[in-house]
Scaffold this active site. Structure first.
Site, PDB file in Angstrom:
ATOM      1  N   ASP A  62       0.866  -1.174   0.000  1.00  0.00           N
ATOM      2  CA  ASP A  62       0.000   0.000   0.000  1.00  0.00           C
ATOM      3  C   ASP A  62       0.907   1.231   0.000  1.00  0.00           C
ATOM      4  OD1 ASP A  62      -1.699   2.119   0.447  1.00  0.00           O
ATOM      5  OD2 ASP A  62      -2.661   1.257   2.225  1.00  0.00           O
ATOM      6  N   SER A 142       4.448  13.321 -15.201  1.00  0.00           N
ATOM      7  CA  SER A 142       3.323  13.351 -16.130  1.00  0.00           C
ATOM      8  C   SER A 142       3.321  14.667 -16.894  1.00  0.00           C
ATOM      9  CB  SER A 142       1.996  13.223 -15.362  1.00  0.00           C
ATOM     10  OG  SER A 142       0.886  13.447 -16.197  1.00  0.00           O
ATOM     11  N   TYR A 156      -3.558  16.329  -8.821  1.00  0.00           N
ATOM     12  CA  TYR A 156      -2.637  15.403  -9.495  1.00  0.00           C
ATOM     13  C   TYR A 156      -1.528  16.165 -10.217  1.00  0.00           C
ATOM     14  CZ  TYR A 156      -1.118  11.796 -12.831  1.00  0.00           C
ATOM     15  OH  TYR A 156      -0.380  10.913 -13.598  1.00  0.00           O
ATOM     16  N   LYS A 160       2.528  16.018  -9.467  1.00  0.00           N
ATOM     17  CA  LYS A 160       3.480  15.621 -10.502  1.00  0.00           C
ATOM     18  C   LYS A 160       4.469  16.739 -10.813  1.00  0.00           C
ATOM     19  CE  LYS A 160       2.229  11.368 -11.401  1.00  0.00           C
ATOM     20  NZ  LYS A 160       3.143  10.242 -11.126  1.00  0.00           N
ATOM     21  N   THR A 191      -3.469   3.308 -21.086  1.00  0.00           N
ATOM     22  CA  THR A 191      -3.360   2.596 -19.815  1.00  0.00           C
ATOM     23  C   THR A 191      -4.705   2.604 -19.102  1.00  0.00           C
ATOM     24  OG1 THR A 191      -2.769   4.608 -18.608  1.00  0.00           O
ATOM     25  CG2 THR A 191      -0.938   3.314 -19.515  1.00  0.00           C
TER      26      THR A 191
END
Length: 250
Positions: A62, A142, A156, A160, A191
Site C-alpha cells: 500500500d 506526467s 494530481y 506531478k 493505460t
C-alpha cells in the site's frame, strides 16, 4: 539494446501498465527485478519476467502506508543481497478522482499528495542507503506536471509538478555519489488510468490533436526509462523528459 545483466532493479509500482512494461523490459535486458503492486493482479508481469528466464520478486504494498513502503525497500534489498540495488524506478501514482477546486476537501488533497509524492519520497529515502554509487533513479511524472492536468486534475498535476522539482533537487544532491536522477513525463498513454478517468471521446480527440495521431504505448515509456537508467545516458541528469507524441513541447 543496453544489457542490465548483474544489475538489480526495483520498480515501485510495477503491477500493470507502465510499471509492468518497465519490469518486463528490464528483465528482458538481463536485470533481476523486484516490484511492488497493490490493487492490480501482477500475474501477467510475473509471467513476462519468468519468460525471460529471470526470477521475479513481487510484493503487495500500500503506497499510502509509509511503513509498508519502507519495508518494501528493505525486502527488495534482501532479495538483491551482495549485488545491491542499481536502479530504482518510481512509477506509483494516480488521479484517484477528477475534482474541481470547489469539490476538493483537505482529505482528498492529502490523499493525492501522499500517493503521488510522499510515497516516492519515502521509497527513495529508504532505498538510497541500499543503492550502489553510480546507480540511477527514474521517476514517472506526467504531462500534467507541465500543463496543470486535465479537468479536475489540479491536485494530481500539482503533485506531478512537485515530483519534477524533486527530481532536479535529487540530481544535484546525489551527484557526488554519481547517482543520476531523471524523470519521464508521459502524455496520453493507453493505460488503465485513462480507461478509468478519461472519456473515450476525449481520448480520441486528444489522439487526433497529437502530431503522431495516436496514443502512446506503455512499452514506449518503458524503453525511454531503460535508456535513462543505462550508461548510454551517463551525462543525462536532472532531466524531465517528455514522451507525448509532440502534443506539448517544454
Amino acid at each position: 539494446m543496453t544489457d542490465f545483466t548483474n544489475k538489480f532493479v526495483v520498480i515501485f509500482g510495477g503491477g500493470r501498465d507502465i510499471g509492468g512494461a518497465v519490469a518486463a523490459e528490464f528483465a528482458r535486458r538481463g536485470a533481476q527485478v523486484a516490484f511492488s503492486y497493490h490493487t492490480s493482479d501482477p500475474q501477467d508481469v510475473i509471467d513476462a519476467i519468468t519468460a525471460t528466464g529471470s526470477r521475479p520478486y513481487a510484493q503487495k504494498v500500500d503506497a499510502t502506508d509509509m511503513n509498508a513502503v519502507r519495508a518494501f525497500a528493505a525486502w527488495a534489498a534482501e532479495r538483491a543481497g551482495q549485488q545491491k540495488i542499481s536502479v530504482l524506478v518510481n512509477v506509483v501514482g494516480g488521479l484517484l478522482a477528477r475534482k474541481r477546486m470547489e469539490e476538493m476537501d483537505d482529505s482528498f488533497w492529502d490523499q493525492v499528495m501522499t500517493l503521488n509524492l510522499k510515497s516516492i519520497f519515502a521509497m527513495t529515502q529508504a532505498i538510497l542507503p541500499l543503492m550502489i554509487d553510480g546507480g540511477a533513479i527514474v521517476n514517472v511524472s506526467s504531462q500534467a506536471g507541465r500543463d496543470g492536468g486535465g479537468p479536475g486534475g489540479i491536485a494530481y498535476g500539482a503533485a506531478k509538478g512537485a515530483l519534477m522539482s524533486m527530481t532536479r533537487g535529487l540530481a544535484k544532491e546525489l551527484g557526488p555519489r554519481k547517482i543520476r536522477v531523471n524523470a519521464v513525463c508521459p502524455g496520453m498513454i493507453a493505460t488503465k488510468f485513462h480507461d478509468d478517468f478519461t472519456k473515450p471521446e476525449v481520448r480520441q480527440r486528444v489522439a487526433g490533436m497529437t502530431p503522431l495521431g495516436r496514443e502512446g504505448k506503455a512499452t514506449e515509456v518503458a524503453d525511454l526509462i531503460a535508456y535513462l537508467a543505462s550508461d548510454n545516458a551517463s551525462f543525462v541528469n536532472g532531466a524531465n523528459v517528455d514522451i507525448n507524441g509532440g502534443i506539448l513541447f517544454s
